[in-house]
Design a protein around this motif. Structure first.
Motif, mmCIF file in Angstrom:
data_model
loop_
_atom_site.group_PDB
_atom_site.id
_atom_site.type_symbol
_atom_site.label_atom_id
_atom_site.label_comp_id
_atom_site.label_asym_id
_atom_site.label_seq_id
_atom_site.Cartn_x
_atom_site.Cartn_y
_atom_site.Cartn_z
ATOM 1 N N THR A 1 -17.369 2.103 6.318
ATOM 2 C CA THR A 1 -15.979 1.621 6.818
ATOM 3 C C THR A 1 -15.061 0.669 6.092
ATOM 4 N N HIS A 2 -15.170 -0.027 5.196
ATOM 5 C CA HIS A 2 -15.159 -1.026 4.549
ATOM 6 C C HIS A 2 -14.080 -0.926 3.585
ATOM 7 N N SER A 3 -13.249 -2.225 2.927
ATOM 8 C CA SER A 3 -12.827 -1.716 2.252
ATOM 9 C C SER A 3 -12.761 -3.294 1.556
ATOM 10 N N VAL B 1 -7.777 -2.246 6.909
ATOM 11 C CA VAL B 1 -8.892 -1.974 5.665
ATOM 12 C C VAL B 1 -8.559 -1.132 4.582
ATOM 13 N N THR B 2 -7.752 0.227 4.566
ATOM 14 C CA THR B 2 -7.491 0.942 3.956
ATOM 15 C C THR B 2 -6.502 0.710 2.812
ATOM 16 N N ALA B 3 -5.358 -0.420 3.459
ATOM 17 C CA ALA B 3 -4.612 -0.414 2.845
ATOM 18 C C ALA B 3 -4.963 -1.891 1.330
ATOM 19 N N SER C 1 0.605 -1.516 -0.180
ATOM 20 C CA SER C 1 0.037 -0.039 0.304
ATOM 21 C C SER C 1 0.953 1.196 0.270
ATOM 22 N N ASN C 2 1.893 1.330 1.093
ATOM 23 C CA ASN C 2 2.725 2.447 1.020
ATOM 24 C C ASN C 2 3.296 2.702 -0.459
ATOM 25 N N CYS C 3 3.795 1.468 -1.276
ATOM 26 C CA CYS C 3 4.198 2.270 -2.416
ATOM 27 C C CYS C 3 3.535 2.359 -3.666
#
Length: 617
Positions: free
Chosen positions: A597-599, A448-450, A190-192
């Motif tokens: 709130t989901h991913s 979740v964001t990732a 995710s960071n990438c």
């Protein structure tokens, strides 16, 4: 990897990960021998009688070992790299690595008992092969993630082998290992993805908020310095230069731990600074927030600093907003990073609107940042996640998530939806054990964001729809909220009704425990896709009818006849509901506890980093 390599030889294993990732056309045995030789040479440099060659960096020394083997160079297409030297050779190795395709994991047909026998014969070789296969599968993954998985797998083998109910032990512990590995893999990638799509500022904002929540004693200057180093480290790690990545990661951990005044005031940081340097980074990533300074006010009131804030905003807008992000984050350790970012975005809008206004204070009070604090929004977010914590111990949450995501993305395959609901359930299982007031949102929301970041990147275009694509292209702070607010894709053309999808026989009665969940989820998936406008509560009502049928027929002597007869009841209810909805044209409304709130994550049909098919774990 010989008999002399114990699990504590982390340097040896990290080196083994590196060469396994860079040399895909090489055998386990030859790489093990080469790594041991190279490690001996590197270790010799730690002695007082080191040679001039020790002035070379670690990357150069390992590359020299690779280039010394004509067979390795030819088999792995590295001749052009080995003709270079210094930084040029390192860049060539990194570029070569980035083009290596992931190696499909071999299907392990070995029983748990046979694996235990191999493990007992030679633990080091057994774990070495585990590392070898993972490194070839996840070529761009940080070595420490693979080492962490190997260490956990080693403990799993030690714990389960020889136990009376070894098979049950393996099933439970391998699932936990899979979940833990997935979380780390998604967050790293995710960071990438965020840096690539949104730039350095998005990473800097994310880390500024996270670091400030966890270390509220630190000054803004210290946090700014740390986030700058994190941004630089992220770029290097995402390129695949793992030796430089490891070095920079170590330096960052040392910087955090070198400030004894802050470390002594922050218990979680103090505990994370105890382990070896290789474990510090992961500890800090998972650590809880430290206690806030006693003289820190409960709230940061932008209105109290309007004049100086506007002056600073005119000169250095990004730095001004980041300092506000810092001040709010260190005071609100219980909130999600995205909720804080949304509020700061409103403050930015207010400053743009009011800083040149004659009546600055009244303008600000009437503006988005003045009128709309984030308390109501974050209370809603917290209550949704808290509600999921009440459900995660049962299968209700997993089924609800599957219904929600199938409604918003019915183009996805069942394997993808099965994976989405399973992984999100695993996140909540992990994070609900954290302090529910101060720890749950900072734990769950970044994970979740990732998943969302990976989903948006990897889902095949044919499995997406315009509403999800729109959310994937939102600003990073809005993406999770956007997808969480999606309702049914009413433009989806349902597949034709096939009665075979709703026919069952006696074989379903043989399933026990977790084996029974996938068929139930597939049934829900089929119900939703052929009736996309059906509200979730009616979907679950129809499912309950099927569930009653399963309970009844599995108790009968002639199960198949019972299923044939009883199937008429849930199917009749299904068609009655559909006819009623069509006649009344009732617009369906989503009312799941997880809304907003989901991913998601993709399983075998989507995300490349899923470990679902990993036979060894």
């Amino acid at each position: 990897m010989g008999n002399s390599a114990p699990m504590s030889s982390s340097a040896l294993f990290r080196a083994f990960v590196g060469v396994s990732q860079n040399l895909p056309n090489s055998a386990f045995e030859e790489l093990g021998s080469m790594v041991e030789q190279a490690t001996v040479k590197v270790a010799a440099c730690c002695n007082l009688d080191y040679t001039a060659k020790c002035n070379n960096d670690e990357a150069d020394m390992f590359q020299s070992e690779v280039c010394a083997s004509h067979a390795l160079v030819e088999r792995n297409g590295l001749k052009h790299c080995c003709e270079m030297s210094g930084p040029n050779r390192t860049r060539c190795f990194v570029e070569h690595k980035s083009k290596i395709p992931s190696d499909p994991l071999p299907k392990i047909e070995m029983s748990d008992q046979d694996q235990c026998e191999n493990f007992k014969k030679n633990e080091s070789i057994f774990i070495g092969k585990f590392i070898f296969h993972l490194a070839k599968q996840f070529v761009m993954t940080h070595p420490q993630i693979i080492i962490m998985m190997a260490e956990k797998y080693h403990k799993l083998m030690q714990f389960c082998c020889g136990r009376e109910y070894a098979q049950n032990c393996f099933v439970r512990m391998k699932k936990d290992l899979r979940s833990s590995a997935q979380r780390h893999l998604f967050e790293m990638r995710s960071n990438c993805l965020v840096q690539q799509k949104y730039g350095d500022s998005a990473i800097k904002d994310r880390k500024m908020a996270q670091y400030s929540q966890k270390i509220p004693q630190a000054s803004y200057e210290m946090m700014e310095n740390m986030t700058d180093k994190t941004v630089a480290m992220t770029a290097v790690c995402c390129e695949g230069d793992m030796i430089s990545c490891l070095r920079m990661r170590k330096e960052l951990g040392d910087d955090f731990c070198s400030n004894q005044e802050i470390v002594s005031q922050n218990r979680p940081l103090f505990e994370c600074c105890k382990p070896s340097t290789k474990d510090r980074g992961w500890c800090m990533g998972e650590m809880s927030a430290g206690e806030k300074p006693k003289d820190l006010s409960a709230y940061y009131d932008v209105k109290a600093h309007l004049q100086e804030t506007c002056q600073s905003f005119h000169k250095h807008p990004e730095r001004t907003l980041r300092k506000i992000l810092f001040e709010i984050s260190r005071r609100h350790q219980e909130l999600s990073v995205e909720a804080i970012q949304r509020y700061v975005a409103k403050i930015k809008e207010s400053l743009l609107q009011c800083c040149n206004h004659e009546d600055l204070e009244n303008c600000y009070l009437a503006s988005p940042g003045g009128l709309h604090g984030f308390k109501k929004e974050t209370d809603y977010e917290w209550s949704n996640y808290h509600g999921m914590c009440h459900q995660h111990r049962s299968n209700i949450l997993e089924k609800s998530l599957l219904v929600q995501y199938t409604r918003m993305l019915p183009q996805a395959t069942f394997l993808q939806m099965d994976s989405i609901s399973e992984v999100l359930h695993d996140i909540m299982k992990h994070c609900c054990s954290i302090n529910p007031v101060f720890g749950m949102l900072p734990c769950a929301t970044p994970k979740v964001t990732a998943f969302l970041d990976n989903m948006c990147q990897d889902t095949p275009p044919e499995n997406l729809n315009p509403q999800v694509i729109r959310c994937c292209n939102e600003s990073h702070g809005e993406r999770r909220f956007c997808i969480g607010d999606l309702e049914a894709d009413e433009n989806f053309q349902p597949p034709p009704f096939t009665e075979a999808n709703f026919r069952f026989n006696a074989s379903v009665c043989d399933k026990r425990g977790d084996e029974w969940l996938p068929p139930q989820k597939r049934l829900l998936y089929n119900i939703v896709r052929i009736s996309i406008k059906l509200p979730p509560n009616l979907v679950m009502a129809i499912f309950e009818k099927f569930d009653q049928m399963f309970s009844k027929c599995c108790e009968e002597a002639d199960k198949d006849t019972c299923f044939t007869t009883e199937l008429e009841s849930p199917l009749l209810l299904f068609f009655l509901v559909m006819d009623l909805l069509h006649a009344l044209r009732i617009p369906p409304k989503v009312s799941l506890a997880a809304k907003g709130t989901h991913s998601g994550t993709q399983g075998a049909g989507g995300l490349r980093v899923s470990l679902k098919d990993l036979q060894m774990c």
